[in-house]
Design a protein around this motif. Structure first.
Motif, PDB file in Angstrom:
ATOM      1  N   VAL A  99     -24.019  -2.114 -82.331  1.00  0.00           N
ATOM      2  CA  VAL A  99     -24.724  -3.389 -82.450  1.00  0.00           C
ATOM      3  C   VAL A  99     -24.398  -3.964 -83.828  1.00  0.00           C
ATOM      4  CG1 VAL A  99     -26.951  -4.563 -82.461  1.00  0.00           C
ATOM      5  CG2 VAL A  99     -26.637  -2.529 -81.027  1.00  0.00           C
ATOM      6  N   PRO A 100     -23.634  -5.060 -83.874  1.00  0.00           N
ATOM      7  CA  PRO A 100     -23.376  -5.663 -85.178  1.00  0.00           C
ATOM      8  C   PRO A 100     -24.649  -6.338 -85.698  1.00  0.00           C
ATOM      9  CG  PRO A 100     -22.313  -6.925 -83.417  1.00  0.00           C
ATOM     10  CD  PRO A 100     -22.965  -5.736 -82.780  1.00  0.00           C
ATOM     11  N   LEU A 101     -25.000  -6.038 -86.933  1.00  0.00           N
ATOM     12  CA  LEU A 101     -26.187  -6.615 -87.566  1.00  0.00           C
ATOM     13  C   LEU A 101     -25.847  -7.075 -88.973  1.00  0.00           C
ATOM     14  CD1 LEU A 101     -29.130  -4.144 -86.852  1.00  0.00           C
ATOM     15  CD2 LEU A 101     -28.776  -6.365 -85.833  1.00  0.00           C
ATOM     16  N   ASP A 102     -26.560  -8.064 -89.434  1.00  0.00           N
ATOM     17  CA  ASP A 102     -26.440  -8.499 -90.817  1.00  0.00           C
ATOM     18  C   ASP A 102     -27.293  -7.558 -91.661  1.00  0.00           C
ATOM     19  OD1 ASP A 102     -26.359  -9.689 -93.283  1.00  0.00           O
ATOM     20  OD2 ASP A 102     -27.266 -11.572 -92.636  1.00  0.00           O
ATOM     21  N   GLN A 103     -26.698  -6.463 -92.107  1.00  0.00           N
ATOM     22  CA  GLN A 103     -27.466  -5.452 -92.826  1.00  0.00           C
ATOM     23  C   GLN A 103     -27.886  -5.920 -94.210  1.00  0.00           C
ATOM     24  OE1 GLN A 103     -25.957  -1.490 -92.623  1.00  0.00           O
ATOM     25  NE2 GLN A 103     -26.238  -1.409 -90.421  1.00  0.00           N
ATOM     26  N   GLU A 104     -27.153  -6.846 -94.801  1.00  0.00           N
ATOM     27  CA  GLU A 104     -27.554  -7.362 -96.114  1.00  0.00           C
ATOM     28  C   GLU A 104     -28.918  -8.037 -96.034  1.00  0.00           C
ATOM     29  OE1 GLU A 104     -26.202  -6.766 -99.085  1.00  0.00           O
ATOM     30  OE2 GLU A 104     -24.850  -5.458 -97.966  1.00  0.00           O
ATOM     31  N   THR A 105     -29.160  -8.773 -94.955  1.00  0.00           N
ATOM     32  CA  THR A 105     -30.462  -9.414 -94.766  1.00  0.00           C
ATOM     33  C   THR A 105     -31.547  -8.360 -94.587  1.00  0.00           C
ATOM     34  OG1 THR A 105     -29.432 -11.367 -93.794  1.00  0.00           O
ATOM     35  CG2 THR A 105     -31.778 -11.028 -93.331  1.00  0.00           C
ATOM     36  N   LEU A 106     -31.260  -7.330 -93.811  1.00  0.00           N
ATOM     37  CA  LEU A 106     -32.241  -6.251 -93.609  1.00  0.00           C
ATOM     38  C   LEU A 106     -32.568  -5.562 -94.930  1.00  0.00           C
ATOM     39  CD1 LEU A 106     -30.930  -4.534 -90.343  1.00  0.00           C
ATOM     40  CD2 LEU A 106     -32.954  -5.974 -90.593  1.00  0.00           C
ATOM     41  N   ILE A 107     -31.546  -5.292 -95.725  1.00  0.00           N
ATOM     42  CA  ILE A 107     -31.742  -4.637 -97.023  1.00  0.00           C
ATOM     43  C   ILE A 107     -32.610  -5.514 -97.927  1.00  0.00           C
ATOM     44  CG2 ILE A 107     -30.558  -3.993 -99.165  1.00  0.00           C
ATOM     45  CD1 ILE A 107     -28.239  -2.982 -97.355  1.00  0.00           C
ATOM     46  N   ARG A 108     -32.284  -6.786 -97.966  1.00  0.00           N
ATOM     47  CA  ARG A 108     -33.042  -7.712 -98.817  1.00  0.00           C
ATOM     48  C   ARG A 108     -34.508  -7.792 -98.379  1.00  0.00           C
ATOM     49  NH1 ARG A 108     -29.222 -11.022 -98.893  1.00  0.00           N
ATOM     50  NH2 ARG A 108     -29.825 -12.262 -97.101  1.00  0.00           N
ATOM     51  N   GLU A 109     -34.734  -7.894 -97.068  1.00  0.00           N
ATOM     52  CA  GLU A 109     -36.107  -7.973 -96.557  1.00  0.00           C
ATOM     53  C   GLU A 109     -36.878  -6.689 -96.835  1.00  0.00           C
ATOM     54  OE1 GLU A 109     -36.646  -9.342 -92.542  1.00  0.00           O
ATOM     55  OE2 GLU A 109     -35.136 -10.909 -92.802  1.00  0.00           O
ATOM     56  N   ALA A 110     -36.239  -5.551 -96.621  1.00  0.00           N
ATOM     57  CA  ALA A 110     -36.916  -4.274 -96.871  1.00  0.00           C
ATOM     58  C   ALA A 110     -37.268  -4.138 -98.345  1.00  0.00           C
ATOM     59  CB  ALA A 110     -36.038  -3.109 -96.419  1.00  0.00           C
ATOM     60  N   ALA A 111     -36.337  -4.502 -99.212  1.00  0.00           N
ATOM     61  CA  ALA A 111     -36.591  -4.410-100.651  1.00  0.00           C
ATOM     62  C   ALA A 111     -37.693  -5.375-101.072  1.00  0.00           C
ATOM     63  CB  ALA A 111     -35.302  -4.694-101.424  1.00  0.00           C
ATOM     64  N   ASP A 112     -37.656  -6.596-100.552  1.00  0.00           N
ATOM     65  CA  ASP A 112     -38.670  -7.598-100.903  1.00  0.00           C
ATOM     66  C   ASP A 112     -40.065  -7.174-100.447  1.00  0.00           C
ATOM     67  OD1 ASP A 112     -36.695  -9.160-102.016  1.00  0.00           O
ATOM     68  OD2 ASP A 112     -36.626 -10.604-100.357  1.00  0.00           O
ATOM     69  N   LYS A 113     -40.154  -6.583 -99.266  1.00  0.00           N
ATOM     70  CA  LYS A 113     -41.462  -6.239 -98.697  1.00  0.00           C
ATOM     71  C   LYS A 113     -42.041  -4.938 -99.238  1.00  0.00           C
ATOM     72  CE  LYS A 113     -40.787  -8.929 -94.562  1.00  0.00           C
ATOM     73  NZ  LYS A 113     -40.677  -8.972 -93.121  1.00  0.00           N
ATOM     74  N   THR A 117     -35.675   0.105-103.914  1.00  0.00           N
ATOM     75  CA  THR A 117     -34.251  -0.149-104.013  1.00  0.00           C
ATOM     76  C   THR A 117     -33.644   0.549-102.804  1.00  0.00           C
ATOM     77  OG1 THR A 117     -34.319  -0.173-106.416  1.00  0.00           O
ATOM     78  CG2 THR A 117     -32.174   0.212-105.380  1.00  0.00           C
ATOM     79  N   VAL A 118     -33.021  -0.202-101.930  1.00  0.00           N
ATOM     80  CA  VAL A 118     -32.517   0.344-100.674  1.00  0.00           C
ATOM     81  C   VAL A 118     -31.138   0.955-100.901  1.00  0.00           C
ATOM     82  CG1 VAL A 118     -31.900  -0.187 -98.281  1.00  0.00           C
ATOM     83  CG2 VAL A 118     -33.846  -1.350 -99.358  1.00  0.00           C
ATOM     84  N   ASP A 119     -30.991   2.230-100.512  1.00  0.00           N
ATOM     85  CA  ASP A 119     -29.719   2.942-100.642  1.00  0.00           C
ATOM     86  C   ASP A 119     -28.861   2.837 -99.393  1.00  0.00           C
ATOM     87  OD1 ASP A 119     -30.359   3.896-103.207  1.00  0.00           O
ATOM     88  OD2 ASP A 119     -31.454   5.582-102.343  1.00  0.00           O
ATOM     89  N   SER A 120     -29.523   2.867 -98.237  1.00  0.00           N
ATOM     90  CA  SER A 120     -28.768   2.828 -96.983  1.00  0.00           C
ATOM     91  C   SER A 120     -29.665   2.293 -95.874  1.00  0.00           C
ATOM     92  CB  SER A 120     -28.243   4.217 -96.617  1.00  0.00           C
ATOM     93  OG  SER A 120     -29.322   5.077 -96.309  1.00  0.00           O
ATOM     94  N   VAL A 121     -29.034   1.921 -94.779  1.00  0.00           N
ATOM     95  CA  VAL A 121     -29.739   1.394 -93.620  1.00  0.00           C
ATOM     96  C   VAL A 121     -29.332   2.216 -92.411  1.00  0.00           C
ATOM     97  CG1 VAL A 121     -30.052  -0.615 -92.117  1.00  0.00           C
ATOM     98  CG2 VAL A 121     -29.706  -0.935 -94.562  1.00  0.00           C
ATOM     99  N   GLY A 122     -30.292   2.589 -91.595  1.00  0.00           N
ATOM    100  CA  GLY A 122     -30.028   3.264 -90.333  1.00  0.00           C
ATOM    101  C   GLY A 122     -30.902   2.645 -89.261  1.00  0.00           C
TER     102      GLY A 122
END
Length: 139
Positions: A99-113, A117-122
């Motif tokens: 599933v292609p995802l915009d992981q940069e957006t996910l990282i930014r949202e997780a960090a903001d909320k 500091t996000v190291d990786s996404v799974g």
């Protein structure tokens, strides 16, 4: 990718078994587990053990050639596509797809909320694939 060269660069021996395991997974889109790889190689390599496949896949994951996936099953699956993406598993047939995802957006949202500091996404989704959904509708 020249897997032999990558193995040498990381200090690992180049063996026929490791090359054979890589040949099975190199362009495999099914995200196989070690047992599937082992069963495919058995006719050509009857002396190869399942433990050899597991050890080889651990080495490949360690050197960044594959990603180990935990898809809600007992066994890890492996993915040669090491670019950032998510997965989805069918809860009926266990098929796994990218599933292609915009992981940069996910990282930014997780960090903001969270302030982390996000190291990786799974990210892993589950659902019912189109084939299984169609079978259910026909039943």
């Amino acid at each position: 990718m020249d897997i032999a060269e990558v193995l040498r660069q990381h200090g690992y021996k180049v063996t026929p078994q490791r090359l054979a395991v890589y040949a099975v997974i190199e362009h495999n889109q099914t995200h196989p587990n070690a047992e599937v790889i082992y069963r495919e190689l058995q006719p050509q390599y009857p002396s190869m053990s399942l433990a050899t496949v597991y050890k080889t896949m651990e080495i490949f994951a360690k050197i960044g050639v594959v990603k180990m996936l935990q898809c809600g099953e007992d066994a890890h699956r492996y993915d040669c596509n090491t670019t950032p993406h998510a997965h989805i598993r069918c809860t009926e047939c266990n098929r796994v797809a990218d599933v292609p995802l915009d992981q940069e957006t996910l990282i930014r949202e997780a960090a903001d909320k969270t302030g982390f500091t996000v190291d990786s996404v799974g990210v892993a989704f589950t659902g019912i694939c189109p084939d299984c959904r169609e079978k259910k509708l026909q039943a």
